[in-house]
Design an enzyme around this catalytic site. Structure first.
Site, PDB file in Angstrom:
ATOM      1  N   LYS A   7       0.835  -1.215   0.000  1.00  0.00           N
ATOM      2  CA  LYS A   7       0.000   0.000   0.000  1.00  0.00           C
ATOM      3  C   LYS A   7       0.866   1.261   0.000  1.00  0.00           C
ATOM      4  CE  LYS A   7      -1.688   1.526   4.107  1.00  0.00           C
ATOM      5  NZ  LYS A   7      -1.464   2.925   4.490  1.00  0.00           N
ATOM      6  N   ASN A   8       1.836   1.316   0.913  1.00  0.00           N
ATOM      7  CA  ASN A   8       2.577   2.572   1.074  1.00  0.00           C
ATOM      8  C   ASN A   8       3.583   2.817  -0.049  1.00  0.00           C
ATOM      9  OD1 ASN A   8       1.071   3.136   3.288  1.00  0.00           O
ATOM     10  ND2 ASN A   8       2.646   2.585   4.800  1.00  0.00           N
ATOM     11  N   ASP A  67       5.079  20.408   7.638  1.00  0.00           N
ATOM     12  CA  ASP A  67       6.005  21.543   7.549  1.00  0.00           C
ATOM     13  C   ASP A  67       7.261  21.231   6.737  1.00  0.00           C
ATOM     14  OD1 ASP A  67       6.450  19.756   9.726  1.00  0.00           O
ATOM     15  OD2 ASP A  67       7.856  21.163  10.631  1.00  0.00           O
ATOM     16  N   ASP A 102       4.927   0.729  12.037  1.00  0.00           N
ATOM     17  CA  ASP A 102       3.718   0.078  11.519  1.00  0.00           C
ATOM     18  C   ASP A 102       3.616  -1.397  11.919  1.00  0.00           C
ATOM     19  OD1 ASP A 102       3.090   2.500  10.427  1.00  0.00           O
ATOM     20  OD2 ASP A 102       3.646   1.984   8.371  1.00  0.00           O
ATOM     21  N   ILE A 150       8.115   7.271  16.783  1.00  0.00           N
ATOM     22  CA  ILE A 150       7.740   7.989  15.552  1.00  0.00           C
ATOM     23  C   ILE A 150       6.439   8.772  15.739  1.00  0.00           C
ATOM     24  CG2 ILE A 150       7.244   7.766  13.064  1.00  0.00           C
ATOM     25  CD1 ILE A 150      10.069   6.828  13.759  1.00  0.00           C
ATOM     26  N   ARG A 184      -8.450  -0.664   4.631  1.00  0.00           N
ATOM     27  CA  ARG A 184      -7.542   0.325   4.041  1.00  0.00           C
ATOM     28  C   ARG A 184      -6.193  -0.295   3.687  1.00  0.00           C
ATOM     29  NH1 ARG A 184      -7.241   5.856   7.168  1.00  0.00           N
ATOM     30  NH2 ARG A 184      -6.080   6.212   5.254  1.00  0.00           N
ATOM     31  N   ARG A 207       0.758  14.750  12.756  1.00  0.00           N
ATOM     32  CA  ARG A 207       1.088  14.551  11.350  1.00  0.00           C
ATOM     33  C   ARG A 207       1.221  15.857  10.548  1.00  0.00           C
ATOM     34  NH1 ARG A 207      -1.150   8.895   9.320  1.00  0.00           N
ATOM     35  NH2 ARG A 207       0.851   9.060   8.283  1.00  0.00           N
ATOM     36  N   PRO A 208       2.201  16.670  10.921  1.00  0.00           N
ATOM     37  CA  PRO A 208       2.387  17.942  10.220  1.00  0.00           C
ATOM     38  C   PRO A 208       2.956  17.762   8.808  1.00  0.00           C
ATOM     39  CG  PRO A 208       4.172  17.581  11.785  1.00  0.00           C
ATOM     40  CD  PRO A 208       3.204  16.441  11.963  1.00  0.00           C
ATOM     41  N   ARG A 263      -5.037  10.586   3.844  1.00  0.00           N
ATOM     42  CA  ARG A 263      -4.068  11.679   3.939  1.00  0.00           C
ATOM     43  C   ARG A 263      -2.954  11.574   2.895  1.00  0.00           C
ATOM     44  NH1 ARG A 263      -2.819  13.313   8.508  1.00  0.00           N
ATOM     45  NH2 ARG A 263      -0.872  14.148   7.768  1.00  0.00           N
ATOM     46  N   CYS A 284      -4.386  12.864  12.817  1.00  0.00           N
ATOM     47  CA  CYS A 284      -5.234  11.662  12.781  1.00  0.00           C
ATOM     48  C   CYS A 284      -5.033  10.917  14.085  1.00  0.00           C
ATOM     49  CB  CYS A 284      -4.929  10.795  11.561  1.00  0.00           C
ATOM     50  SG  CYS A 284      -3.439   9.835  11.721  1.00  0.00           S
TER      51      CYS A 284
HETATM   52  C1  EPZ Z   1       4.411   7.023   6.380  1.00  0.00           C
HETATM   53  O1  EPZ Z   1       3.682   8.114   6.930  1.00  0.00           O
HETATM   54  C2  EPZ Z   1       3.457   5.849   6.333  1.00  0.00           C
HETATM   55  N1  EPZ Z   1       2.315   6.197   5.495  1.00  0.00           N
HETATM   56  C3  EPZ Z   1       2.993   5.480   7.743  1.00  0.00           C
HETATM   57  O2  EPZ Z   1       2.207   4.300   7.668  1.00  0.00           O
HETATM   58  C4  EPZ Z   1       4.220   5.203   8.621  1.00  0.00           C
HETATM   59  O3  EPZ Z   1       3.806   5.010   9.950  1.00  0.00           O
HETATM   60  C5  EPZ Z   1       5.208   6.376   8.563  1.00  0.00           C
HETATM   61  O4  EPZ Z   1       5.543   6.690   7.180  1.00  0.00           O
HETATM   62  C6  EPZ Z   1       6.506   6.108   9.301  1.00  0.00           C
HETATM   63  O5  EPZ Z   1       7.117   4.976   8.763  1.00  0.00           O
HETATM   64  C7  EPZ Z   1       2.402   6.094   4.176  1.00  0.00           C
HETATM   65  O6  EPZ Z   1       3.426   5.723   3.621  1.00  0.00           O
HETATM   66  C8  EPZ Z   1       1.188   6.435   3.386  1.00  0.00           C
HETATM   67  P1  EPZ Z   1       6.575  10.516   8.084  1.00  0.00           P
HETATM   68  P2  EPZ Z   1       4.214   9.599   6.783  1.00  0.00           P
HETATM   69  O7  EPZ Z   1       6.392  11.771   7.317  1.00  0.00           O
HETATM   70  O8  EPZ Z   1       4.938   9.734   5.503  1.00  0.00           O
HETATM   71  C9  EPZ Z   1       7.301  13.858  11.472  1.00  0.00           C
HETATM   72  C10 EPZ Z   1       0.337   2.913   8.001  1.00  0.00           C
HETATM   73  O9  EPZ Z   1      -0.110   2.348   9.029  1.00  0.00           O
HETATM   74  N2  EPZ Z   1       7.039  14.854  10.402  1.00  0.00           N
HETATM   75  O10 EPZ Z   1       7.752   9.652   7.785  1.00  0.00           O
HETATM   76  O11 EPZ Z   1       3.089  10.503   7.077  1.00  0.00           O
HETATM   77  C11 EPZ Z   1       6.014  13.109  11.872  1.00  0.00           C
HETATM   78  O12 EPZ Z   1       5.276  13.854  12.809  1.00  0.00           O
HETATM   79  C12 EPZ Z   1       0.820   4.342   8.036  1.00  0.00           C
HETATM   80  O13 EPZ Z   1       0.367   2.350   6.887  1.00  0.00           O
HETATM   81  C13 EPZ Z   1       7.204  16.189  10.680  1.00  0.00           C
HETATM   82  O14 EPZ Z   1       7.586  16.603  11.786  1.00  0.00           O
HETATM   83  O15 EPZ Z   1       5.250   9.642   7.991  1.00  0.00           O
HETATM   84  C14 EPZ Z   1       6.575  11.807  12.404  1.00  0.00           C
HETATM   85  O16 EPZ Z   1       6.944  11.977  13.739  1.00  0.00           O
HETATM   86  C15 EPZ Z   1       0.509   5.041   9.319  1.00  0.00           C
HETATM   87  N3  EPZ Z   1       6.958  17.096   9.679  1.00  0.00           N
HETATM   88  C16 EPZ Z   1       7.846  11.584  11.574  1.00  0.00           C
HETATM   89  O17 EPZ Z   1       8.149  12.840  10.967  1.00  0.00           O
HETATM   90  C17 EPZ Z   1       6.572  16.720   8.423  1.00  0.00           C
HETATM   91  O18 EPZ Z   1       6.397  17.590   7.550  1.00  0.00           O
HETATM   92  C18 EPZ Z   1       7.711  10.544  10.464  1.00  0.00           C
HETATM   93  O19 EPZ Z   1       6.599  10.880   9.634  1.00  0.00           O
HETATM   94  C19 EPZ Z   1       6.400  15.348   8.167  1.00  0.00           C
HETATM   95  C20 EPZ Z   1       6.630  14.428   9.169  1.00  0.00           C
END
Ligand code: EPZ
Length: 431
Positions: free
Chosen positions: A22-23, A132, A314, A336, A407, A129-130, A100, A124
């Site tokens: 999926k991801n 920035d 995950d 995370i 999902r 989930r920012p 998202r 969520c």
């Molecule tokens: C991806 O989410 C996955 N989703 C998530 O899987 C997974 O948990 C996550 O990566 C971590 O491995 C998809 O691939 C669709 P990140 P993503 O941006 O990309 C911080 C599932 O169950 N951050 O790597 O949204 C954030 O808060 C889902 O399949 C910022 O601070 O995760 C977090 O602490 C749930 N600012 C860390 O980075 C930003 O602009 C990692 O988030 C972006 C992120």
């Protein structure tokens, strides 16, 4: 709303075919927006998240064709995507709210059309989930970004410009978005502290097949030499490492033996090591993983989630459930997401012995037995942890809010039933 009913106590044995990831599929779909040609994706999982993203692309003007396919002896889907010219550059709230990962349209639309309006997804169940990091990087590449009425409105005069970008966190989403923006930018973009998850490698492979020039795959420094146009390509989605890890735990928790066909052991080294340290036999073959816990007494292990290749967040909920059946106490630390223990109160209703400390740590102690109960979870992986608990609980477990599972787990009940689980989907209309 569908529910899943499980009668616990069956040892699971047999083979499970692992679906496309999926991801990986979600950013690959959005990469198709970068070219007027056709991008064909094979080994696509049949999941509601894919349908939701397809609906958004259809709204943007993408022509999508769906085909039934057969890969390695198993039915899958192939989708072809053609965005000759986008008819809208707006990703509305109702679409992004549902899924998202819709935010993956940001990089490609801005790079190809110079304008995009994306509803901000907001937080969520698992955290704030920012976005920035995505936005700061696009600004560094010359984009003008405003937040108005809940939307990110991004504009660029001409093309995005290559830039030296250092991510403050190795974000998966930001790495994908900025890769998709940088491939059509003018000049060279360097991303430092990029995420290294296998799904990013898969996106890089597709983009390079479309004519992009990206180097540094599987490392934290990616270099992207921008090109003026990209062309179509055909790409096979990698197997889902999180689905494979989840079913590996299903084998271990029921003290059974499951061969995970198509699982890629190289992408699961950290969870495999934990299973082995617990006492599970894990055999890596060329195209499968055999997880054998028959007759084993398992020993608890401490786990701390981390960026790839560390232990995946995950799989945290699933391994936490497994630790309930292991000797001793296990410390599970989530680094995370700030709110990813929502499965714990539900597991405790089934008789689990777990203490949560703050937002980040949980101590899981061995219990002799879990008892079936009606339960519900607030996210996909937490829901799978409840399925796992149901598989070993005495009596009947009803898992509510099954749409979370739809999902991310293709044919979940069918796959588990095929290896011996007493599991049934109760459709709303059956009630
Ligand atoms: C991806 O989410 C996955 N989703 C998530 O899987 C997974 O948990 C996550 O990566 C971590 O491995 C998809 O691939 C669709 P990140 P993503 O941006 O990309 C911080 C599932 O169950 N951050 O790597 O949204 C954030 O808060 C889902 O399949 C910022 O601070 O995760 C977090 O602490 C749930 N600012 C860390 O980075 C930003 O602009 C990692 O988030 C972006 C992120």
């Amino acid at each position: 709303m569908d529910k899943i009913k499980i009668i616990g106590g069956k040892q699971l044995n047999g083979k499970i075919y692992i679906s496309g990831a999926k991801n990986a599929a979600l950013p690959l779909i959005c990469a198709s927006l970068l070219t007027p040609d056709t991008v064909t994706l094979t080994n696509m999982p049949m999941l509601s998240d894919i349908k939701s993203l397809n609906a958004l692309l259809t709204l943007l003007g993408t022509q999508i064709d769906e085909f039934d396919d057969f890969l390695d002896g198993h039915p899958t889907k192939t989708y072809s995507y053609r965005t000759q010219e986008a008819t809208s550059l707006i990703a509305p709230y109702d679409y992004v709210r549902k899924m998202r990962a819709s935010y993956y349209v940001l990089g490609p639309l801005l790079a190809r059309y110079g304008h995009v309006e994306l509803s901000l997804p907001g937080g969520c169940a698992i955290g704030a989930r920012p976005m920035d990091i995505h936005l700061a990087a696009l600004e560094q590449m010359g984009a003008k970004i405003e937040i108005r009425n809940g939307y990110v409105i991004a504009d660029i005069d001409g093309r995005l410009k290559g830039a030296d970008i250092i991510f403050k966190v190795a974000s998966v989403g930001a790495t994908c978005n900025i890769l998709m923006a940088a491939v059509l930018a003018e000049g060279v973009t360097k991303i430092q502290n990029a995420a290294k998850e296998p799904e990013i490698g898969d996106l890089i492979d597709l983009l390079n097949d479309m004519g992009a020039k990206i180097s540094g795959r599987d490392t934290s420094i990616l270099t992207i030499e921008g090109v003026e146009t990209l062309h179509g390509a055909t790409h096979k989605v990698i197997p889902d490492r999180i689905e494979a890890g989840s079913y590996a735990v299903a084998a271990a928790i029921t003290r059974g033996c499951i061969e995970l066909i198509n699982a890629q052991a190289s992408t699961l080294q950290c969870p495999i090591n934990i299973l082995r340290q617990m006492g599970v036999d894990v055999t890596e073959t060329e195209n499968s993983l055999i997880v054998d816990a028959r007759g084993k007494t398992l020993v608890g292990q401490d786990i701390m989630t981390d960026f790839y290749p560390g232990f995946p967040t995950d799989l945290q909920a699933q391994f936490l459930a497994l630790m309930l059946t292991a000797e001793g106490a296990s410390l599970i630390t989530e680094t995370i997401w700030e709110n990813r223990f929502m499965h714990v109160p539900e597991l405790m209703r089934m008789g689990a012995n777990i203490n949560i400390h703050g937002h980040a740590s949980a101590i899981v102690r061995h219990v002799d037995k879990l008892y079936g109960a009606p339960v519900m979870a607030t996210d996909l992986r937490a829901s799978f942890a409840l399925i796992l608990a149901g598989l070993i609980a005495e009596g009947e477990t009803i898992v509510n809010r099954v749409y979370h599972l739809y999902r991310g787990y293709e044919k979940l009940a069918e796959k588990l039933a095929a290896v011996g689980a007493d599991i049934e989907v109760i459709h709303e209309s059956d009630e």
